[in-house]
Design an enzyme around this catalytic site. Structure first.
Site, PDB file in Angstrom:
ATOM      1  CG  ASP A  32      23.930 -57.211  60.049  1.00  0.00           C
ATOM      2  OD1 ASP A  32      24.650 -57.748  60.909  1.00  0.00           O
ATOM      3  OD2 ASP A  32      23.831 -55.977  59.937  1.00  0.00           O
TER       4      ASP A  32
ATOM      5  CG  ASP B 126      27.237 -55.377  64.473  1.00  0.00           C
ATOM      6  OD1 ASP B 126      27.398 -54.379  65.196  1.00  0.00           O
ATOM      7  OD2 ASP B 126      26.303 -55.466  63.663  1.00  0.00           O
TER       8      ASP B 126
ATOM      9  CG  HIS C 141      24.459 -59.876  65.465  1.00  0.00           C
ATOM     10  ND1 HIS C 141      25.476 -60.515  64.799  1.00  0.00           N
ATOM     11  CD2 HIS C 141      24.306 -58.691  64.847  1.00  0.00           C
ATOM     12  CE1 HIS C 141      25.905 -59.744  63.817  1.00  0.00           C
ATOM     13  NE2 HIS C 141      25.209 -58.631  63.826  1.00  0.00           N
TER      14      HIS C 141
ATOM     15  CG  HIS D 283      29.207 -57.493  59.934  1.00  0.00           C
ATOM     16  ND1 HIS D 283      29.226 -58.700  60.594  1.00  0.00           N
ATOM     17  CD2 HIS D 283      28.110 -56.846  60.387  1.00  0.00           C
ATOM     18  CE1 HIS D 283      28.194 -58.761  61.419  1.00  0.00           C
ATOM     19  NE2 HIS D 283      27.503 -57.655  61.309  1.00  0.00           N
TER      20      HIS D 283
END
Length: 1066
Positions: free
Chosen positions: A294, A404, A609, A292
């Site tokens: 970001d 997430d 997000h 993951h």
């Protein structure tokens, strides 16, 4: 011989420890001979530059122990190596340990990511040195002066330390002893199996293993994520635990660390445990590599580009040596970054996608926020993402991947299904502060009835490390035992990148089919969900939103980002409508498809997000605001070009100036409103105008209202306003003492209360500052009452009446508000400006209303939902702060009150009080969050009947999509409407050119009332053919629509979204 459990365990721990007894234990033998580089030099720059530019710079000598920086700088190291000939036949690694994130370049290509935090500190030069291999070589290491999680000063989420230095602690060639490594992994697994728990009974608390707190003590973790379990292993009474312990102890007895010839016998003892197989009924874990990343968070967008390259090139290296490895990878934007910046790496990724190992998932442009983007923005996330994956890899994604994000809209299942996706994976609801979500595998049903198969990995993480305790937790934690016997595990360092490691893979290979542990197989998302689909008959169904009971401050934090998002959604909507109409009316106008795609992609990127929610550092906020400014600037230009084509002849002004006004309406209903327009003399004046549905009219004279606005100041300083629809009374501090519907005399303001009451709350969460507002903030409410300027009339009535006042807010902030009532308008507006300078405060505005209802209604994407106004259960009070889009409403039978807004998302309704959340003031990760000048507008609308029949939905759109008024000549021209609908229950949301058919238009409509309805869509565009299509604009089977004199007949079920492909006559 009798064994004491604790001493035996600790004996094995010390034997593999990297801290204790390394002079005589096994870990100390992992590396053999070593030698330093023949030359080490560096070049430092504040910019992130390409390899070709870096290698021609002037490098200066560097050495181990040097510190580099400050934060966000980049250091390029030239490392010249010479492998000793005596190492022939040995496995040779280049070891690099430093603060910061590094990437090794060899022969002008990235080859390996290096981060201590991601357990990647070496690059394998050769698995067995041959004479024919080069013994002398030059590597470059690109070192980013930031860590895997940015550079927070004192804690992970603190604002970055701008002066941090990053130290190079090791740079050397080493002989890697593979036999020692393999035995270490054996012992690591046996030790994990043997341990009763992570914490010795009654002993001190240790470090938590969960992915949330990044090594904080588990006391802190329990505050951040109270449902995280920290004791999860086989147990002291378990037979298998003792077998593993005795085997590990015997290995220590057998193994002479100085004599490698003893290693095979030691490994045979481990193999005897690992080869004891599971029964047929054992739970199966589908393990998938994952990383993951970001797209921005505690680091800027630009650094994410390098994080992707560092992480993904490491995955490619692992795949070269582990052909079974699969890697699930989301976010088309990140693929596009790597394609643009690292074409050599991207070509390798394409090869492994074709092999089925590197697996694109998610189908969206970024992993966006699941609450705040508009319905159309969410469609575009899928449209841009799925088209990218189709174009680049020849396939679209069949799973939506959003592990997430801070909650999930109840409209997402329909949008997924419309984009070719019937499967969904996340885990974020494991963070719930109050209630434990009751399922891990289930069907999720949206507000329209669409259903998707949903899986939450029961290990409650998207970044596992392939450890025994994680696998056992996955089985124990599973809340759907008996219904399904398969779960997913996503392994690899994440958030800041990193991804899987060889060590993780080797651990799971040993656990793949070992008695006492779940069965583990390297799998793919498709293989996993296909198995679940076969077992789905017993699964439960969850209806409605997946509300995260945490992080509800993100509906309000960084208000300027929220405003930029809403404004730019409007701008792109209007540009598309006007450009489409211009194409239909003119044979020469070119639809700006490529420019719009670029602008949409900027907007979609900012919906990531941690950006749109405001949980990012100041550097990211600056980038986001810069992108919004670019959308505004380019959108304004594109809008002007479309207007010139659409109304060009009308806009040719004569020398005397503007004699009339072209009024354009981009919404699908007729509107009569007060606008500001330019008079022939060049002055601004108000006019009451009517604009047709999605079209334009030329207006010369203002209409006369049935009843002008009357504004009267009373002797006590209060002011009354009325326009024939509503009557309002305001006290000297701008609060509503009365708000009545004129014809019914129905009062809206609760007895003895004041509406438009500002309230300030203390806002100090437990840990996640920008993210969380806690329930206890409600206990600190302080009404804002300090008056700086009392209410005074600013416009005396006629077409518009208004009054203005100013308040002191908190210690050093000021609020100025103009309260506006227009002729023929069913709501009163509050145009607000705030100079906000508070710290850890939360500003809201409250409307106590004379309405009794157990539920309030909130707009969401393409529809609305209800939430309770009471706190009967823990599920109810956990929603003390919720999100909404353009409106919220509290209604009883026959009457209600709605609050509309133009850029706010946080809201609440408790009992009879509607609250709109306005501003927060967190200090981490951005110490300057929201400290700025803010402008926003909200409105309150009392209504008879239901909010649907009263037009609340349309009024909220009107507030957000103002009419366009353009000075024009006085040439006579009839009003022109491009589209209209026969039912107010259906909203025509989008009009755009089709992606792959320039001769076609796509229109998107949705049912907004929650009803089954038939409507006629009328259009004046020259339509040749009409057909239904999905959200990816693919025609549906039997989707042909007959063109009748009344238009196109469309049938809707509640909250259904329909897209129609209209082929224009040439």
């Amino acid at each position: 011989m009798l064994k004491h459990r604790r001493t035996a365990l600790e004996r094995v721990e010390k034997f593999v420890s990297a801290t204790y007894f390394t002079d005589c234990n096994l870990r100390g033998r992992l590396y053999g001979d070593s030698c330093t580089p023949t030359s080490l030099s560096c070049f430092q720059t504040p910019r992130r530059i390409p390899y070709s530019e870096a290698v021609v710079q002037e490098f200066r000598p560097a050495r181990v122990g040097d510190a580099f920086g400050p934060t966000w700088e980049t250091c390029w190291f030239r490392v010249e190596l010479s492998i000793p000939p005596a190492w022939a036949g040995q496995e040779v690694h280049f070891v690099w340990e430093s603060d910061g994130e590094g990437m090794v370049w060899r022969d002008a290509q990235p080859v390996q990511g290096l981060t201590k935090e991601g357990e990647k500190t070496s690059y394998v030069l050769t698995s067995s040195l041959k004479e024919t291999e080069p013994h002398s070589l030059t590597l470059y290491v690109e070192l980013a002066c930031n860590g895997l999680f940015g550079a927070g000063e004192g804690s992970m989420i603190a604002p970055p330390d701008p002066d941090r230095k990053f130290t190079l602690s090791k740079a050397e060639l080493v002989v890697f002893n593979r036999d020692v490594y393999e035995l270490l992994v054996d012992l690591e697994i046996l030790l994990d199996m043997a341990q009763t728990c992570l914490l010795p009974p009654g002993g001190p608390r240790g470090k938590c293993i969960c992915s949330l707190c990044f090594g904080m003590t588990d006391i802190v973790c329990s505050m951040i994520n109270p449902n995280e379990e920290t004791t999860q292993l086989l147990g002291e009474e378990n037979q298998r635990s003792f077998q593993a312990l005795y085997a590990a102890n015997q290995i220590v007895n057998v193994c002479d660390v100085k004599d490698p010839s003893t290693f095979p016998a030691a490994r045979e003892l481990a193999a005897a445990i690992f080869s004891q197989r599971n029964g047929e009924s054992q739970h199966t874990i589908h393990a998938m590599g994952h990383c993951h990343i970001d797209s921005a968070w505690l680091w800027p967008y630009e650094e994410t580009i390098r994080k992707c390259a560092r992480s993904w090139v490491t995955v490619i290296r692992l795949m070269e040596h582990n052909p079974e490895l699969t890697f699930a990878c989301s976010q088309a934007q990140q693929f596009e970054w790597v394609r643009s910046w690292y074409p050599g790496l991207y070509a390798q990724i394409q090869d492994y996608v074709a092999k089925g190992q590197f697996i694109p998932v998610g189908g969206t442009w970024v992993e966006m926020d699941g609450n705040l983007p508009s319905g159309e923005s969410m469609v575009r996330q899928f449209l841009q993402g799925q088209r990218f994956f189709q174009q680049q890899f020849g396939q679209i994604c069949s799973e939506f991947w959003l592990p997430d994000t801070f909650g999930y809209s109840a409209q997402l299942p329909q949008l997924m299904c419309g984009c070719g996706i019937k499967r969904f994976l996340t885990q974020k609801l494991s963070w719930n502060l109050v209630n434990t979500f009751p399922h891990h595998t289930f069907f999720w049903e949206g507000i329209d009835g669409s259903r998707v198969l949903t899986h939450f990995p029961p290990g409650d993480s998207y970044g596992m490390h392939g450890r025994v305790e994680e696998m056992l937790k996955t089985v124990k934690n599973n809340r759907d035992k008996g219904r399904v016997n398969h779960s997913a595990v996503l392994f690899g360092f994440g958030d800041g990148g990193g991804g899987p490691t060889q060590n993780m893979l080797d651990r799971m290979k040993r656990m793949s089919d070992t008695d006492g542990l779940p069965r583990i197989q390297i799998s793919t998302p498709d293989r996993f969900f296909s198995v679940l689909e076969k077992e789905a008959s017993q699964l439960c169904t969850w209806v409605g939103e997946l509300f995260l009971e945490l992080h509800n401050g993100t509906y309000t934090t960084q208000a300027q980002i929220k405003k930029g998002n809403r404004e730019c959604e409007r701008i792109l909507h209007d540009v598309e409508v006007l450009s489409t109409l211009a194409v239909a009316q003119s044979g020469t106008f070119q639809y700006p498809a490529s420019q719009l795609q670029q602008l949409w992609r900027l907007l979609l990127l900012n919906q990531f997000h941690d950006v749109l929610p405001g949980s990012c550092i100041q550097l990211v906020v600056r980038d986001a605001l810069k992108y919004y400014a670019e959308i505004r600037r380019a959108g304004s230009r594109l809008q002007e070009e479309a207007l010139q084509s659409l109304c060009g002849e009308l806009l040719q002004l004569r020398s005397g100036g503007a004699e009339s006004t072209v009024v354009l309406n981009t919404l699908p209903w007729e509107r009569t409103e007060v606008i500001s327009r330019t008079e022939p003399a060049g002055t601004e004046a108000l006019a009451l105008v009517t604009a047709p549905s999605m079209g334009y009219a030329v207006v010369r004279e203002s209409l006369l209202p049935p009843q002008p606005v009357a504004v009267i100041k009373q002797e006590d300083g209060s002011i009354t306003m009325k326009n024939g629809l509503i009557a309002v009374c305001l006290d000297a501090t701008g609060r509503l003492t009365s708000l009545r519907l004129v014809h019914s005399e129905r009062e809206s303001v609760a007895d003895g209360c004041r509406a438009n009451q500002f309230a300030l709350f203390d806002d100090v969460p437990l840990y996640w500052d920008a993210w969380d507002v806690m329930d206890y903030h409600l206990e600190t409410r302080k009404p804002v009452t300090t008056l700086l300027k009392p209410l005074e009339i600013t416009l005396a009535g006629g077409l518009r009446g208004s009054a203005t006042f100013s308040l002191r807010v908190g210690e050093s902030s000021t609020l100025t508000q103009e309260i506006i009532l227009d002729a023929m308008c069913p709501y009163i507006c509050f145009k607000t400006q705030v100079d906000w300078k508070e710290s850890h405060k939360f500003l809201k505005v409250e409307f106590p209303v004379q309405v009794r209802s157990t539920n309030a209604t909130y707009e969401i994407q393409f529809g609305h939902l209800q939430r309770p106004t009471h706190w009967n259960t823990s599920w109810d009070w956990a929603r003390f702060e919720v999100w909404a889009h353009k409106w919220m409403d509290l209604s009883e039978h026959g009457f209600g009150v709605a609050v509309l807004n133009d850029c706010k998302y946080g809201a609440s309704a408790h009992r009879n009080v509607l609250s709109l959340s306005l501003l927060r003031a967190p200090k981490s990760p951005d110490a300057t969050a929201d400290i700025a000048h803010h402008q926003f507008t909200y409105a309150v609308m009392p209504h008879q009947g239901s909010f649907q029949n009263a037009g609340v939905i349309q009024c909220a759109y009107n507030l957000n999509f103002p009419l366009h008024a353009v000075p024009a000549s006085c040439a006579p021209c009839p009003a022109w409407s491009a589209f209209s609908l026969s039912s107010p229950a259906v909203i025509l949301e989008t009009v755009k050119q089709a992606e792959d058919r320039p001769e076609a238009v796509v229109v998107r409509l949705y049912e907004a009332h929650g009803s089954t309805v038939v409507t006629w869509l009328q259009t004046s565009l020259p339509i040749k053919e009409a057909m239904l299509c999905d959200l990816l604009e693919r025609p549906t089977a039997k989707g042909h629509l007959p063109l009748e004199q009344q238009g196109m007949k469309l049938s809707f079920t509640p909250f259904q979204v329909l897209s129609i492909l209209l082929v224009l006559k040439q």
